[in-house]
Design a protein around this motif. Structure first.
Motif: not given
Length: 301
Positions: A59-62, A65-68, A200-202, A215-218
């Motif tokens: 979750l921390a790494t995701a 990634g999502s914020l980037i 990106e999540a979609g 990321t949160w999506g992955t």
């Protein structure tokens, strides 16, 4: 500072700090262990995945990634919309017509299907590539808004005075016009970041996200493939979904606050609507109390 702005900034700050500091304090998010699909415990605060990976570390790494992705898309979208909206409207003439035509063409192109097609034909997709593709398909609407505001600002007296004084065009844009558009640009950055993270999540949920990245999506994609919902592994899919919802809501609150700063009438209208709602609530309560008293008196009689 309004309560909406304070709540939004607090949530964003917590998520950003978690994304920046968390990966350095937590174990390897790809580290496989013998603890397969375990519920949250003292050893694994958010449990583990089907292959024994720590969900909190993922979750921390995701989050990072999502914020980037969101920041890259937000900045690129604002740069493109500013160039085609502000510069074109200030120059006017043929340049404005061409920029406006190109913005209209990009506006009618369906963004998500185009992103899906591009992503499906690329064997390797980095986070940067996904962010660039999302930015290319998300700037046209903002450019139209900036163009209309720039056309209004460039006809004001101080801009005309700068032109008569012989000021250079870049200085008029940077000093006279751009400061008046900063609140709008800030609001557009917020909206672009929200749209980018959700987009990106979609894509990642459909299996078309960035390759070899978290990321949160992955996370949601892997949880779906791992049958987390069917097996009752709520700790695997709820945290990334909750982060998506909280971060989107926080940016929306900040965006609402920026809109109120841009348009003070909106804030006044919100206050008057709240006051009217409270008065109606009090009137309804008084009416119900009166009806209750009348019914009680009739019962006693």
């Amino acid at each position: 500072m309004t309560p909406k702005l304070a709540v939004g900034l607090t949530i964003v700050t917590v998520i950003v700090l978690f994304a920046v500091i968390g990966p350095f304090l937590l174990p390897d998010p790809r580290g496989i262990s013998d603890h397969l699909l375990e519920a949250p415990s003292a050893q694994h605060w958010l449990g583990t995945t089907r292959t024994g990976e720590d969900v909190l570390a993922q979750l921390a790494t995701a989050c990072r990634g999502s914020l980037i992705v969101g920041v890259i898309v937000g900045l690129l979208a604002v740069v493109l919309s500013s160039f085609f909206g502000i510069v074109g409207a200030y120059i006017g003439g043929l340049a404005d017509d061409l920029f406006s035509l190109f913005s209209n063409v990009m506006l009618v192109i369906p963004g998500l299907p185009l992103v899906i097609i591009i992503s499906s034909y690329l064997p390797y997709k980095s986070v940067w590539l996904v962010a660039v593709v999302l930015a290319i398909t998300s700037w046209a609407g903002s450019a139209r808004v900036l163009r209309s505001y720039t056309l209004s600002v460039r006809s004001r007296d101080y801009v005309l005075a700068s032109r008569v004084a012989g000021e250079k065009p870049w200085r008029i844009l940077a000093v006279e016009i751009l400061p008046n558009l900063l609140p709008i640009l800030a609001s557009q950055i917020m909206q672009a970041i929200i749209s980018a993270i959700l987009g990106e999540a979609g894509l990642a949920f459909l299996g078309l996200g960035a390759t070899d990245s978290l990321t949160w999506g992955t996370m949601l994609y892997y949880a779906q493939n791992g049958l987390a919902l069917k097996q009752g592994a709520w700790w695997w899919f709820i945290p990334p979904g909750l982060c998506l919802a909280l971060f989107g809501a926080a940016l929306a609150l900040i965006n609402f606050s920026v809109d109120e700063i841009i348009n003070p009438k909106l804030k006044a209208a919100t206050k008057s609507e709240l006051k009217r709602w409270k008065l109606e609530e009090k009137a309804g309560k008084a009416k119900s109390d009166k009806q209750f008293g009348t019914a009680a008196s009739a019962a006693q009689a």
